[in-house]
Design an enzyme around this catalytic site. Structure first.
Site, PDB file in Angstrom:
ATOM      1  CG  HIS A  50      -9.423  -4.525  -1.387  1.00  0.00           C
ATOM      2  ND1 HIS A  50      -8.118  -4.334  -1.760  1.00  0.00           N
ATOM      3  CD2 HIS A  50      -9.426  -4.454  -0.041  1.00  0.00           C
ATOM      4  CE1 HIS A  50      -7.375  -4.140  -0.679  1.00  0.00           C
ATOM      5  NE2 HIS A  50      -8.148  -4.227   0.376  1.00  0.00           N
TER       6      HIS A  50
ATOM      7  CG  ASP B 174      -8.186  -3.297  -5.041  1.00  0.00           C
ATOM      8  OD1 ASP B 174      -7.301  -3.047  -4.198  1.00  0.00           O
ATOM      9  OD2 ASP B 174      -8.668  -4.445  -5.208  1.00  0.00           O
TER      10      ASP B 174
ATOM     11  CE1 TYR C 129      -4.329  -1.523   0.882  1.00  0.00           C
ATOM     12  CE2 TYR C 129      -2.833  -3.192   1.738  1.00  0.00           C
ATOM     13  CZ  TYR C 129      -4.098  -2.810   1.326  1.00  0.00           C
ATOM     14  OH  TYR C 129      -5.124  -3.721   1.357  1.00  0.00           O
TER      15      TYR C 129
END
Length: 486
Positions: A370, A271, A243
């Site tokens: 996700h 996403d 991330y």
């Protein structure tokens, strides 16, 4: 080292001066309050108190060293205060949720009775704390996308070939060049210690025993070094789910750290740039409060606004510092400039972006929404895989394609491979497995999938992954029935 009494710590409870106790050590977290991903209120709840029980399950061991200057590590509690904390812990009255979990653990079935992935999920949801269950199982809005991810596999049917020699069936493959006994990897999932004290280490060791590959989340509850050290062999590959932090400098340090620890690939998550609306997770504090109060009035005023950060839930707090301005033109070249690791884009949700990822030279893409936890009504990954096969089959020649979301059976895996996927990822399934049975649960789920994948391949008349081709499946335009639970 300086020592403090509980009374001294208790004087520091405000944004002007906030101290907390973690494992009998005293920390001044004042300067970090507004940098905390979940916002200051999350920390202020424990201002002047012992935050150990809340802190440990969701933070890696090196988090304090990374986020607090050395001078903010103030010292330890004195011996008398430590004994008082221990006594108060021994005398603590269990909550209703803790009592429920304790009873569920007593009645947990033997591992041998778990015969499929959904069995494991059912057991895990009973033995997990409500907070952990809500975080692991929560989905976006009305959970329609989460449900459809699984139901979508029911729109694809097989054309088995018969009279084929299949006694010798090889389920193995490679993912980014690394061997895997089955075309399945453990998808990156945060906070495994919410479900089990050993957390991600269960996944690491279970992956080694079964010959599959683990992807480690940026938001893991063990440090990246601890997970790397949990490997049985230094040759065991680990992938990293990145991330990207809004600060390039912070992101660069992270990438260099994990490369130095021996992680073999970066799965850039695209996403989940902003907090999703995961209402089951968001409601957790209110549910637990109501459970304990049994409808009695709470201390909070009915019209009191908790603030935006308190409405994010556990999941929302984890992504609030993500870079929401990534682009193909800027971000991929930037990552290339700081690492030689292969880059996989995790979260492709349309054909056009699959093509752009190829043009950007990415070594792989993960078709994913996700797990249905972000944008409601994003297309199920298996449906997107089918559309790429129909519209841009050249994508499969240019990059490795994976999918995750909704996979429950070996036949789901086989369908994805027929349509061109290299492998599939499962996240929740392995979180549930390690929560309920630790490392043994991870091994058990991998063995279940291996058995089901082999059966599916043999029933289709193939002996190797390479023999699975698009002609073996057909999409049927009908509304699948809910999977029967026998």
């Amino acid at each position: 080292m300086q020592t403090f009494t509980l009374e001294q710590v208790a004087q520091h409870t405000t944004t002007g001066s906030c101290w907390v106790i973690i494992q009998n050590k005293v920390y001044d977290v004042t300067d970090f309050l507004f940098d905390h991903p979940g916002g200051p209120n999350v920390i202020l709840r424990y201002g002047g108190k012992d935050a150990t029980a809340a802190y440990i399950p969701i933070h890696p061991s090196d988090a304090l060293d990374k986020n607090l200057a050395a001078e903010r590590h103030l010292g330890t509690l004195d011996d008398e205060s430590i004994n008082r904390l221990k006594e108060s812990g021994n005398n603590k009255v269990q909550t209703k949720d803790e009592l429920r979990v304790e009873e569920a653990l007593k009645n947990k079935p033997p591992l041998q009775r778990i015969v499929n992935v959904e069995d494991m999920e059912e057991v895990a949801k009973k033995i997990l704390s409500y907070r952990a269950m809500a975080y692991y199982s929560s989905a976006g809005d009305d959970s329609i996308t989460h449900v459809e991810n699984g139901r979508a596999f029911g729109r694809f049917f097989f054309y088995p070939r018969v009279m084929k020699p299949v006694s010798q069936c090889d389920t193995s493959t490679t993912i980014l060049g690394y061997k895997s006994t089955i075309p399945v990897y453990i998808s990156g999932a945060a906070l495994a210690r919410l479900g089990h004290p050993l957390g991600e280490a269960n996944l690491t060791r279970g992956a080694y025993k079964t010959g599959i590959i683990q992807m480690v989340s940026t938001n893991s509850s063990l440090s990246y070094a601890e997970i790397s050290a949990a490997r049985v062999s230094p040759e065991q590959p680990l992938f990293f789910q990145l991330y990207k932090h809004v600060s390039d400098a912070t992101a660069e340090r992270l990438v260099r750290d994990i490369e130095g620890l021996g992680y073999k690939a970066i799965f850039l998550t695209v996403d989940a740039l902003v907090p999703g609306n995961r209402e089951l997770d968001i409601r957790v504090p209110h549910y637990l409060e109501d459970l304990e109060n049994q409808g009695l009035p709470t201390q909070k005023k009915p019209d009191e606004d908790e603030g935006e950060t308190d409405r994010l839930g556990t999941a929302g707090g984890l992504v609030i510092k993500n870079d929401a301005d990534m682009t193909w033109e800027k971000t991929i070249p930037w990552i290339r400039s700081i690492t030689k690791l292969p880059i996989v884009i995790k979260g492709i949700q349309c054909v056009q972006d699959a093509v752009l990822a190829c043009e950007a030279g990415c070594e792989g893409i993960v078709l994913s929404n996700h797990g249905g936890r972000q944008l409601e009504y994003s297309l199920p990954p298996i449906e997107l895989l089918y559309r790429i096969r129909q519209q841009r089959p050249d994508v499969f020649e240019k990059t490795e394609v994976y999918i995750d979301g909704g996979i429950r059976r070996g036949t789901d895996v086989v369908k994805a491979l027929c349509l061109g996927a290299r492998a599939v990822g499962l996240g929740r399934a392995f979180l549930y497995a390690q929560s309920a049975y630790g490392e043994a649960g991870v091994v058990h789920v991998a063995r279940i999938l291996e058995r089901e994948i082999r059966f599916g391949m043999q029933s289709l008349g193939v002996r190797s992954i390479s023999e699975l081709v698009p002609q073996m499946v057909e999409r049927v335009d009908w509304q699948p029935v809910t999977r029967a639970k026998l």
